[in-house]
Structures are given as structure tokens and as C-alpha cells.
Design a protein around this motif. Structure first.
Motif, mmCIF file in Angstrom:
data_model
loop_
_atom_site.group_PDB
_atom_site.id
_atom_site.type_symbol
_atom_site.label_atom_id
_atom_site.label_comp_id
_atom_site.label_asym_id
_atom_site.label_seq_id
_atom_site.Cartn_x
_atom_site.Cartn_y
_atom_site.Cartn_z
ATOM 1 N N UNK A 193 44.500 13.359 52.203
ATOM 2 C CA UNK A 193 44.761 14.451 52.564
ATOM 3 C C UNK A 193 44.661 15.774 53.106
ATOM 4 N N UNK A 194 43.320 15.165 53.399
ATOM 5 C CA UNK A 194 42.489 16.614 53.756
ATOM 6 C C UNK A 194 42.702 16.120 55.269
ATOM 7 N N UNK A 195 43.096 15.368 56.027
ATOM 8 C CA UNK A 195 42.960 14.423 57.515
ATOM 9 C C UNK A 195 44.850 15.795 57.261
ATOM 10 N N UNK A 196 45.871 14.601 56.583
ATOM 11 C CA UNK A 196 46.611 15.495 57.185
ATOM 12 C C UNK A 196 47.857 16.642 57.083
ATOM 13 N N UNK A 197 46.598 17.313 56.192
ATOM 14 C CA UNK A 197 46.827 18.535 56.408
ATOM 15 C C UNK A 197 46.469 19.617 56.810
ATOM 16 N N UNK A 198 44.700 19.322 57.603
ATOM 17 C CA UNK A 198 44.314 19.496 59.059
ATOM 18 C C UNK A 198 45.613 19.837 59.391
ATOM 19 N N UNK A 199 45.058 18.625 60.155
ATOM 20 C CA UNK A 199 46.737 18.565 61.093
ATOM 21 C C UNK A 199 47.756 19.046 61.776
ATOM 22 N N UNK A 200 48.273 19.552 60.316
ATOM 23 C CA UNK A 200 49.524 20.022 60.002
ATOM 24 C C UNK A 200 49.323 21.619 60.198
ATOM 25 N N UNK A 201 48.193 22.255 59.595
ATOM 26 C CA UNK A 201 47.618 23.995 59.360
ATOM 27 C C UNK A 201 46.901 24.217 61.068
ATOM 28 N N UNK A 202 46.309 23.142 61.873
ATOM 29 C CA UNK A 202 46.324 23.382 62.830
ATOM 30 C C UNK A 202 47.710 23.540 64.231
ATOM 31 N N UNK A 203 48.540 23.218 63.706
ATOM 32 C CA UNK A 203 49.963 23.153 64.563
ATOM 33 C C UNK A 203 49.997 21.515 65.521
ATOM 34 N N UNK A 204 48.515 20.882 64.952
ATOM 35 C CA UNK A 204 48.566 20.183 65.696
ATOM 36 C C UNK A 204 49.916 18.410 65.399
ATOM 37 N N UNK A 205 50.155 19.052 64.851
ATOM 38 C CA UNK A 205 51.245 17.497 63.765
ATOM 39 C C UNK A 205 52.136 18.484 62.960
ATOM 40 N N UNK A 206 53.020 18.492 63.521
ATOM 41 C CA UNK A 206 53.607 19.022 62.851
ATOM 42 C C UNK A 206 55.941 17.714 62.922
#
Length: 131
Positions: A52-65
Motif C-alpha cells: 500500500x505505502x509504495x502505491x500511495x507514495x507513487x501517486x502522491x509524488x505524481x510518478x504514477x497517475x
């Protein structure tokens, strides 16, 4: 139409949760996404297992959308007491590290009822094959 097994109230609520979670993903709203995920949530995909933390951090950083996520056809939903299994074919468009990725995959989410609400503990994706 969804194939059904379980109480009508549970089936409606899980369908609502699945749709709302997909909307939060497309909105790139990590805080809203987190509301649907248990702390121990993980994704099992052809590339491995991520938490969970990895996915959410990628979204928060804008790396993943995500710009699209759509269910294709009916979902299969089964409720076993306080556990539910939701499976459906899903198409989505993700953007990772500046690259666009279009996916057509079978997705299975395992939900558990905690403190009166359904949260996802596991998501597994499998690329859809040609029919």
C-alpha cells in the motif's frame, strides 16, 4: 449486471466501494484511495508484490497517475461472511515516469468487513488474453 452471491445489502455496498475506489484512482487522490485499502493491502501482479505505502507514495509524488479505469462486462462477486471476492475485467490507462501504459486485465479484489465497512486487503491483476 453482476453475478451475485451474498446479501443484497452487502452486494450493493461492495459494488459502491469498488466504483468509488476506481474513481479515487482516476482522480489521483491518494488520501481517498487509502480509505478503501487496509493497512496490509498488497497488489499481486505479473511484476511481483507491492504494498500500500509504495502505491500511495507513487501517486502522491505524481510518478504514477491514471487517466482511465473502466470495468468491461459484469463483475463476479461472492460474499463469505465478512470476506468478499470481487473479480472483473478492467481496462485502464496509467502514466508512470512520463510513459503511458494501457492495460486490459482481469482484476480480483479481496475485501474484508472491518468496523462496519468493507476495505480491500489484496488486489491481483492478470493480463487479459485474446479470446
Amino acid at each position: 449486471m453482476t453475478e451475485e452471491y451474498g446479501t443484497e445489502a452487502d452486494l450493493r455496498e461492495i459494488e459502491r466501494v469498488a466504483d468509488a475506489w476506481a474513481a479515487a484512482i482516476v482522480a489521483d487522490d491518494a488520501d481517498a484511495m487509502a480509505e478503501f485499502m487496509a493497512e496490509e493491502w498488497c497488489m499481486v501482479a505479473p511484476t511481483g508484490i507491492d504494498g500500500r505505502d509504495k502505491l500511495l507514495s507513487l501517486v502522491r509524488s505524481g510518478t504514477l497517475s491514471h487517466s482511465a479505469m473502466e470495468r468491461v462486462g459484469p463483475a463476479r462477486l461472492r460474499v463469505y461472511g465478512d470476506t468478499a471476492v470481487w473479480s472483473a475485467r478492467v481496462t485502464n490507462t496509467a502514466h508512470y515516469g512520463g510513459e503511458r501504459y494501457d492495460a486490459d486485465e482481469w482484476t480480483t479484489d479481496v475485501y474484508v468487513r472491518r468496523r462496519g465497512r468493507w476495505v480491500c486487503v489484496l488486489t491481483q491483476t492478470t493480463p487479459a488474453g485474446s479470446e
